[in-house]
Design an enzyme around this catalytic site. Structure first.
Site, PDB file in Angstrom:
ATOM      1  N   LYS A  27       0.941  -1.238  -0.113  1.00  0.00           N
ATOM      2  CA  LYS A  27       0.159   0.043  -0.167  1.00  0.00           C
ATOM      3  C   LYS A  27       1.125   1.168  -0.263  1.00  0.00           C
ATOM      4  CE  LYS A  27      -4.476   0.772   0.542  1.00  0.00           C
ATOM      5  NZ  LYS A  27      -5.701  -0.052   0.120  1.00  0.00           N
TER       6      LYS A  27
HETATM    7  N1  GLU Z   1      -7.306   0.233  -3.080  1.00  0.00           N
HETATM    8  C1  GLU Z   1      -8.283  -1.118  -3.321  1.00  0.00           C
HETATM    9  C2  GLU Z   1      -8.369  -1.911  -2.026  1.00  0.00           C
HETATM   10  O1  GLU Z   1      -7.866  -1.294  -0.830  1.00  0.00           O
HETATM   11  C3  GLU Z   1      -7.983  -1.545  -4.464  1.00  0.00           C
HETATM   12  C4  GLU Z   1      -6.428  -1.988  -4.547  1.00  0.00           C
HETATM   13  C5  GLU Z   1      -5.727  -2.627  -6.050  1.00  0.00           C
HETATM   14  O2  GLU Z   1      -6.915  -2.763  -6.777  1.00  0.00           O
HETATM   15  O3  GLU Z   1      -4.614  -2.992  -6.101  1.00  0.00           O
HETATM   16  O4  GLU Z   1      -8.371  -3.038  -2.184  1.00  0.00           O
END
Ligand code: GLU
Length: 430
Positions: free
Chosen positions: A120
């Site tokens: 992240k």
């Molecule tokens: N931000 C989204 C999540 O928390 C999508 C992450 C992604 O598609 O890599 O799952």
């Protein structure tokens, strides 16, 4: 944090006055450890992010001054594949938060069987306080700074709170310019014209609906006629609300950062979405009555969908909740002690790592399509999303039933088994 020196949010990770998302994640890992048999030998792996990068993001503002923002990219675990997870632009982003969000991505990707680790990123910035040109400069500088750890087979960012398709387009362009060729697979959630996937934008909200429907089928709470309350009216909450209402549910309450609205006869979701598109928030929407913010947690409903930020469902709110099923559209909305209260009160919780996994599942499809340069129809994507979500839901539900466990623990067991088995089979180097 000293007002004289505002650029030390890393230290907020150590601030005991702040609720720590990473502490919640660690507690969830501690809760699953006793269920992992011999693999619990490797549990410490999950309590330490593999790699943390903290970067300074300086930009020249439109008025000629220089501003510095702090950015992060955390790769929590890469045992099962490249890092995968979004990028959050929000004034409250902290290292602790990004670590927790990366950890939840590890669990989510493994629970769904996607061939990714967990990662992240985030920038501690209020995107709406920036002009479009400033936002582009923040995005491009941040992308360059984290360029040493991302890549189509290393770590693949995507949208999260405060970032969107346009931010992904700038990230893809910046990375591509830096490496000297167009690398569309470096991010997902891109515009379709740049190698994005049909259905990606709606995928998280669609997945929330699928998870709710699967839970409701088993718990005897049909979607048709169900009363639904949704916290957060961004890309997840608004789309989930729309799909719920398309299937006959009544959206009785919605809340965003600026307003809480109630209408027992049902909120017209399309009209509310049109209002937020033009006004920037739900405030002033005429199709429902404004109520006090905390009243949201007392609205009588069948489904409660927290689809905003983490840590919202506290112990106190859990005690007062009048919902039958909580479907976590956000990451980490329920604190561990609230989880226990909801369990005691017989309120079913469909955990984030399952309920909001539709987004990253279609991100996986996007990444595969980029690699093969062969693009699928929206019907095909939605059908594949449906089948991945239904299968993951069934496996988690069955394990939870067999062992009389909450769905979150069951999801964590399945995910941790996959991650730690990979850890064990790969072995430790050297
Ligand atoms: N931000 C989204 C999540 O928390 C999508 C992450 C992604 O598609 O890599 O799952």
């Amino acid at each position: 944090m000293s007002a004289m020196n505002p650029i030390h949010p890393v230290l907020s990770y150590l601030d005991p006055a702040r609720p720590e998302p990473w502490s919640s994640f660690l507690e969830q890992i501690d809760r699953v450890a006793p269920h992992l048999g011999g693999l619990s030998h490797w549990i410490e792996t999950l309590k330490r992010p593999k790699r943390i990068l903290v970067v300074d993001v300086p930009i020249v503002r439109d008025d000629g001054s220089v501003a510095h923002f702090e950015g992060y990219r955390v790769q929590h675990n890469l045992s099962r594949g490249p890092g995968k997870g979004g990028v959050r632009f929000h004034p409250d982003v902290s290292l602790s938060e990004v670590m927790a969000l990366a950890g939840w991505m590890t669990i989510k990707n493994a629970a769904l069987g996607l061939p990714f680790g967990g990662a992240k990123g985030g920038v501690r910035v209020a995107p709406r306080s920036l002009s479009r040109a400033e936002l582009e400069r923040v995005t491009r500088r941040y992308t360059s700074e984290i360029g040493i750890v991302i890549g189509p087979d290393k770590d693949i960012p995507a949208p999260d709170v405060g970032s969107d398709q346009q931010v992904m387009a700038w990230m893809m362009d910046t990375y591509s310019v830096n490496v000297g060729h167009t690398a569309s697979g470096v991010v997902t959630g891109k515009p379709v014209a740049l190698g994005g996937s049909l259905g990606r934008q709606e995928a998280t909200g669609r997945g929330v609906y699928i998870a709710a429907r699967e839970a409701g089928d088993r718990a005897g709470v049909p979607i048709q006629g169900a009363r639904v309350a949704v916290q957060g009216f961004g890309n997840v909450g608004s789309v989930a609300a729309r799909i719920f209402s398309e299937h006959g549910a009544v959206i009785v309450a919605v809340q965003d950062a600026e307003a809480t609205l109630f209408n027992p006869a049902g909120i017209d979701v399309a009209a509310a979405m049109a209002h937020t598109a033009s006004q920037g928030s739900l405030a002033g929407f005429a199709g429902a009555e404004p109520i006090a913010d905390d009243e949201f947690w007392h609205v009588e409903c069948d489904y409660l969908v927290p689809a905003a930020l983490e840590g919202q469902l506290t112990a106190r709110r859990a005690e007062g909740l009048r919902a039958r099923i909580v479907v976590e559209g956000a990451n980490g909305p329920t604190l561990p002690e609230a989880d226990d209260i909801l369990r005691r009160r017989g309120i079913l919780v469909v955990p984030d790592v399952l309920a909001n996994a539709g987004g990253v599942t279609v991100s996986y499809f996007e990444w595969v399509q980029d690699f093969s340069s062969f693009f699928w129809s929206e019907d095909e994507i939605n059908a594949r999303l449906e089948s991945v979500m239904v299968k993951a839901f069934a496996a988690i539900w069955t394990l939870a039933e067999e062992r009389s466990l909450p769905l979150r623990t069951a999801a964590f067991i399945i995910a941790c088994q996959r991650v730690l088995a990979a850890r064990e089979q790969r072995g430790l180097y050297p």
